[in-house]
Design an enzyme around this catalytic site. Sequence first.
Site, PDB file in Angstrom:
ATOM      1  N   ILE A   1       0.845  -1.227   0.116  1.00 46.22           N
ATOM      2  CA  ILE A   1      -0.144  -0.076  -0.026  1.00 46.22           C
ATOM      3  C   ILE A   1       0.841   1.278  -0.082  1.00 46.22           C
ATOM      4  O   ILE A   1       1.444   1.457   0.885  1.00 46.22           O
ATOM      5  CB  ILE A   1      -0.947  -0.026   1.355  1.00 46.22           C
TER       6      ILE A   1
ATOM      7  N   LYS B   1       5.763   0.580  12.535  1.00 47.57           N
ATOM      8  CA  LYS B   1       5.388   0.977  11.481  1.00 47.57           C
ATOM      9  C   LYS B   1       4.531   2.253  12.093  1.00 47.57           C
ATOM     10  O   LYS B   1       4.298   3.325  11.433  1.00 47.57           O
ATOM     11  CB  LYS B   1       4.490   0.014  10.725  1.00 47.57           C
TER      12      LYS B   1
HETATM   13  N1  HSE Z   1       6.262  -9.374   8.935  1.00 41.54           N
HETATM   14  C1  HSE Z   1       5.550  -8.139   8.385  1.00 41.54           C
HETATM   15  C2  HSE Z   1       3.990  -8.523   8.373  1.00 41.54           C
HETATM   16  C3  HSE Z   1       6.089  -8.025   6.938  1.00 41.54           C
HETATM   17  O1  HSE Z   1       3.837  -9.595   8.652  1.00 41.54           O
HETATM   18  O2  HSE Z   1       3.462  -7.566   8.017  1.00 41.54           O
HETATM   19  C4  HSE Z   1       5.459  -6.647   6.280  1.00 41.54           C
HETATM   20  O3  HSE Z   1       6.292  -5.701   6.851  1.00 41.54           O
END
Ligand code: HSE
Length: 433
Positions: A142, A211
Amino acid sequence: MSSSSKEPLKVGIAGLGTVGVGVIKIMETHNAMLTARGGRTIEISAVSARDRGRERGVDLAPYAWCDNPVELASRDDVDLIIELIGGSDGPAYALAKETLSRGKSFVTANKALIACHGKELAGLAEASGASLRYEAAVAGGIPVIKALAEGLVGNDVSGLYGILNGTCNYILTRMEREGLDFAEVLEDAQRLGYAEADPTFDIDGIDTAHKTAILAALAFGTAPDMDNLPTEGIRNIAPVDIDYAKELGYRIKLLGVARRTDDGIETRVHPAMVSLSAPLAKVMDAINAVVINGDFVGQTVYEGAGAGEGPTASSVVADIIDIARGNTYAPLGIPVSDLQELPAIPAEKHLGTYYIRLRVEDRPGVMADITSVLAEKNVSIKSMLQRGKCDDGGVYIVLTTHETVEACIAKTLNHFTNLECVLETPTMLRIEA
Ligand code: HSE
Ligand code: NDP
């Protein structure tokens, strides 16, 4: 000027796992299209990984090999490094510093690196005039970094929240749909290439926290801050809570939340009860979704594959093309010298509604004990259920609350734990959307 008359952009790729191989596949499949879109030829010059002999499903013979990824940065035939190793420190961090200090551009999918060292790396990039891009680091395929840094740039963003970890959403989905147990589903997520090298980063919420820190920084003009981000994962989500959630009209999702108020910034990661009618409740499997509220645009929602080879590589290639085109801006959206330092609002001050599940003795007076604690702590009940016997003895009491400050809920849970009639540590989930 035609794309053939411009100097090619020469790329070095460090890390040839799920994402690295995906990037090579896109660059090989769409070579002519990417040249046209980037305005110049994009060539892979050299690659690096740990095991040179490993079969990876792509032909590496045309590319030079470096055992040490940091050496890629000093090669004359490399203008741009793509870092797909992972980890906040170690070779990824060393490579980032070496590359940016040399004035070469750096693209990464590594959220741990940007969340932990984003301000320093942005400073290095600004000082040397290099680009630092990380679209793939948040929400896989995204383009949410682009949304915040470019598309929504005319807005004051008041908050955002989202499902940011594909592995957890995949696990929660299959636990609900198939009644499978946690460990069994985690193995599938690893096999499909969704999970981090250390999957505890996924299930304990750390990946979502990385994130969330990045999105909050871009949204509010601050540096990524991992020190003020209370984080809980999905390890303790029991099938019984998934069932009660459904009965009460919710679905459990692991959320990253970032809000700005007059008092400062609130960021947090935790599993939450999301109303079945809310857009995020319908986001299943390894799909991610992010909801962003801006003052002029209103609410925007972004949804798509959050992990896996193709989607993640798609975002990496978008960054490569931006650099080929010369579309650059300050890595954190605004120059490091202009980043704001806003106070962090502590979790205890969060005002919300809550789900609480208690396993209690099945005898007269228990309900009175529970409700008297709630009354004493000034917690108002919205709904309450009691079900028949549990397999392991006792009965479950499940309640939801009206709006309450989180500090009050913490004290209430603590008091419950000390009651003789309460047979195990209470479960609490925030009700979010
Ligand atoms: N390990 C991460 C997830 C990978 O499962 O979203 C994507 O950032
Ligand atoms: P993998 O574990 O599949 O691949 C990692 C690669 O890095 C491997 O090729 C490995 O080499 C190489 N590597 C590890 N240590 C070293 C080292 N010391 N020196 C040189 N090479 C090394 O990871 P992914 O491809 O899944 O993830 C890469 C990055 O992308 C991570 O930052 C991850 O968080 C991020 N990301 C991943 C997503 C996904 O869905 N997988 C989604 C979004 C972001 P070898 O193969 O020889 O062992």
